[in-house]
Scaffold this motif. Structure first.
Motif, PDB file in Angstrom:
ATOM      1  N   PHE A   1       0.364   0.958   4.160  1.00 21.65           N
ATOM      2  CA  PHE A   1       1.409   1.244   3.189  1.00 21.65           C
ATOM      3  C   PHE A   1       0.782   1.591   1.844  1.00 21.65           C
ATOM      4  CE2 PHE A   1       3.540  -1.716   6.161  1.00 21.65           C
ATOM      5  CZ  PHE A   1       4.554  -0.864   6.584  1.00 21.65           C
TER       6      PHE A   1
ATOM      7  N   TYR B   1       3.615  -1.658  -2.603  1.00 21.89           N
ATOM      8  CA  TYR B   1       3.903  -3.053  -2.286  1.00 21.89           C
ATOM      9  C   TYR B   1       5.409  -3.278  -2.276  1.00 21.89           C
ATOM     10  CZ  TYR B   1       4.321  -8.105  -2.572  1.00 21.89           C
ATOM     11  OH  TYR B   1       4.662  -9.407  -2.308  1.00 21.89           O
ATOM     12  N   LYS B   2       5.884  -4.031  -1.277  1.00 24.14           N
ATOM     13  CA  LYS B   2       7.287  -4.451  -1.249  1.00 24.14           C
ATOM     14  C   LYS B   2       7.374  -5.853  -0.660  1.00 24.14           C
ATOM     15  CE  LYS B   2       9.740  -0.025  -1.048  1.00 24.14           C
ATOM     16  NZ  LYS B   2      10.714   0.814  -0.292  1.00 24.14           N
TER      17      LYS B   2
ATOM     18  N   ASN C   1      -0.452  -3.497   6.635  1.00 24.14           N
ATOM     19  CA  ASN C   1      -1.155  -4.323   5.654  1.00 24.14           C
ATOM     20  C   ASN C   1      -2.662  -4.178   5.832  1.00 24.14           C
ATOM     21  OD1 ASN C   1       0.646  -5.686   3.911  1.00 24.14           O
ATOM     22  ND2 ASN C   1       1.240  -7.097   5.534  1.00 24.14           N
TER      23      ASN C   1
ATOM     24  N   ARG D   1       0.346  -5.668   1.374  1.00 21.71           N
ATOM     25  CA  ARG D   1       1.268  -4.704   0.777  1.00 21.71           C
ATOM     26  C   ARG D   1       2.705  -4.861   1.263  1.00 21.71           C
ATOM     27  NH1 ARG D   1      -2.706   0.622   1.064  1.00 21.71           N
ATOM     28  NH2 ARG D   1      -4.437  -0.349  -0.109  1.00 21.71           N
ATOM     29  N   ARG D   2       2.915  -5.696   2.248  1.00 19.99           N
ATOM     30  CA  ARG D   2       4.261  -6.053   2.681  1.00 19.99           C
ATOM     31  C   ARG D   2       4.291  -7.562   2.934  1.00 19.99           C
ATOM     32  NH1 ARG D   2       5.192  -1.692   1.214  1.00 19.99           N
ATOM     33  NH2 ARG D   2       6.607  -0.101   2.058  1.00 19.99           N
TER      34      ARG D   2
ATOM     35  N   ASN E   1      10.119  -3.589  -6.704  1.00 18.87           N
ATOM     36  CA  ASN E   1       9.375  -3.736  -5.452  1.00 18.87           C
ATOM     37  C   ASN E   1       9.729  -5.003  -4.687  1.00 18.87           C
ATOM     38  OD1 ASN E   1       7.576  -2.328  -7.627  1.00 18.87           O
ATOM     39  ND2 ASN E   1       6.788  -1.572  -5.681  1.00 18.87           N
TER      40      ASN E   1
ATOM     41  N   PHE F   1      12.666  -1.646   3.119  1.00 16.24           N
ATOM     42  CA  PHE F   1      11.340  -2.246   3.296  1.00 16.24           C
ATOM     43  C   PHE F   1      10.352  -1.272   3.924  1.00 16.24           C
ATOM     44  CE2 PHE F   1       8.705  -5.847   5.147  1.00 16.24           C
ATOM     45  CZ  PHE F   1       8.319  -6.357   3.930  1.00 16.24           C
TER      46      PHE F   1
END
Length: 462
Positions: free
Chosen positions: A44, A47-48, A189, A310-311, A357, A435
């Motif tokens: 990704f 970032y979320k 990730n 990042r998630r 985010n 997402f």
């Protein structure tokens, strides 16, 4: 936070073994296929984070979001009797023209929720109206006739909390929809060793995946095994470490046990170090259980780059909403805590330059009855929920606010239990799409979604 060796091993092994099964709840995907699907794709670029705030016991959302114009408040007051909030005490919500509640009413929040009302009126929060567990859209006539399939064990705390967290009324052993999202997205990730699922409330069904195991920690920090630091225990520590060395166990269960233990130790060491490196946020949080949980979530988000994630999906909770009695004494404090904690959390994400985010959302066993039982309310069905964050298309209501009439109410399943007009599937799909989960993945994790006209409720900007 330290635990005995026995308690620690029980917790980490339960997490490792409880996260996997012979059969996946990913619709047509089996466990092996889920693992293969998760292994494809690229990292990704952004970032979320999703943060589920579960309100245990069934929040009385009809005393949370309340009509404040004269005619609609009169209907509400007639149904609510002694529990009715005074019209002039409500904090006005000021929706935009394209986000009106659909019943020509004006609404306000409970007087203990000025922070959340401010977020709504400033565009960082939305109300999603009358959400609940459904297999397919259901009218009052269909409910009475039994002509459509219904979720099992309606109005039961345990069963409805399970279905809210799994969105699989057809499968009592399903994994959580947060866990299923992670199963299909964890390969994006950079850090594949660290779970993107973190629960601040022991093992959360919402976070249970078939490929990805949730990491459980407390609001005070990582849960360590104190045995390894016991004074004057060199021989015991050496023996313990020898037993957990990879490849030295003869039995498959011994190897699984050692693997779970080693993974848990590596996880808490990595997370503990990352929290120390990243430091705290400046935002001040309420000194409450929910405030502490969300404070820790903010700290973990601040440590995201150290952890190389990042998630992330987080689960926090607030209990006490089963207000069969003494509701006027209990409910205001709970709503005040929720309001202050969500505001502090959003402020922390803004502090981290991640306001858009991170999305927090509420969930609960069910709504409560419009009717009252004296000084409390009983188990209901549909209820209203809040979504908070910079990506929220805020200052709007989504869905149609139901009638609160005591009699002749087309939304009433009986005894004041209101039939939901939006499903958990639609709520979950909207969050999953924001997402980053693709449409095929959304169909896999929410196989009943196709029964509903709208796949996206529109409360998040993509």
């Amino acid at each position: 936070m330290r635990h005995s060796r026995r308690d620690f091993l029980r917790t980490c092994l339960h997490g490792a073994l409880g996260g996997a099964g012979a059969c996946s709840a990913l619709g047509s995907l089996g466990l092996l296929n889920a693992a293969v699907a998760a292994g494809r794709g690229s990292l990704f670029p952004d970032y979320k984070a999703l943060v589920c705030v579960f309100l245990h016991g069934g929040n009385d959302s009809f005393n949370t979001v309340v009509p404040r114009d004269a005619s609609h408040h009169a209907v509400y007051a007639a149904s609510r009797g002694a529990l009715a909030l005074p019209q002039n005490d409500l904090i006005a919500l000021q929706p935009l023209a394209d986000g009106l509640p659909g019943d020509s009413a004006q609404y306000g929040l409970h007087p203990q929720m000025p922070e959340l009302a401010g977020l709504f009126n400033n565009g960082q929060a939305a109300v999603v109206a009358n959400v609940g567990t459904l297999v397919r859209p259901t009218t009052q006539a269909q409910y009475i006739a039994g002509s459509v399939p219904l979720p099992p064990q309606l109005f039961s705390h345990e069963d409805q909390a399970i279905i809210w967290q799994t969105s699989r009324p057809d499968d009592g052993n399903a994994s959580g929809w947060g866990g299923r999202i992670a199963d299909l997205m964890h390969s994006g990730n950079p850090n594949q060793q660290q779970s993107m699922l973190v629960s601040l409330e022991s093992q959360a069904l919402f976070q249970r995946g078939d490929v990805v195991n949730q990491y459980v920690m407390s609001s005070y920090g990582v849960e360590e095994i104190g045995y390894l630091d016991a004074w004057n225990n060199d021989a015991g520590i050496a023996a313990f470490n020898a037993l957990r060395q990879q490849g030295t166990q003869a039995h498959v269960f011994e190897r699984a046990y050692a693997g779970a233990l080693n993974s848990a130790i590596a996880n808490y060491q990595a997370i503990g170090a990352a929290l120390n490196t990243a430091g705290d946020v400046a935002t001040v949080f309420p000194v409450s259980r929910l405030g502490r949980q969300l404070h820790m979530v903010a700290r973990l988000i601040k440590a995201r780059n150290v952890l190389n994630l990042r998630r992330q999906i987080f689960f926090v909770s607030l209990g006490g909403f089963d207000t069969h009695g003494s509701q006027q004494a209990v409910h205001p404090g709970l709503l005040g805590d929720l309001s202050r904690s969500l505001k502090a959390f959003h402020d922390a994400t803004v502090e981290l330059n991640l306001g858009s985010n991170v999305t927090a959302f509420t969930a609960s066993d069910f709504g409560r009855t419009v009717s009252i039982n004296g000084d409390g309310t009983d188990h209901g069905w549909g209820g209203h929920h809040f979504v908070v964050g910079g990506a929220v298309r805020g200052q709007r209501f989504y869905g149609r606010m139901p009638s609160l009439a005591q009699s002749g109410n087309p939304d009433d399943a009986g005894y004041g239990q209101l039939i939901p007009t939006l499903s958990v599937d639609q709520y979950a799909a909207t969050l999953a799409r924001w997402f980053g989960l693709g449409e095929g993945g959304i169909d896999d994790i929410l196989p009943n979604l196709g029964n509903f006209a709208s796949r996206d409720l529109g409360f998040l900007t993509l």
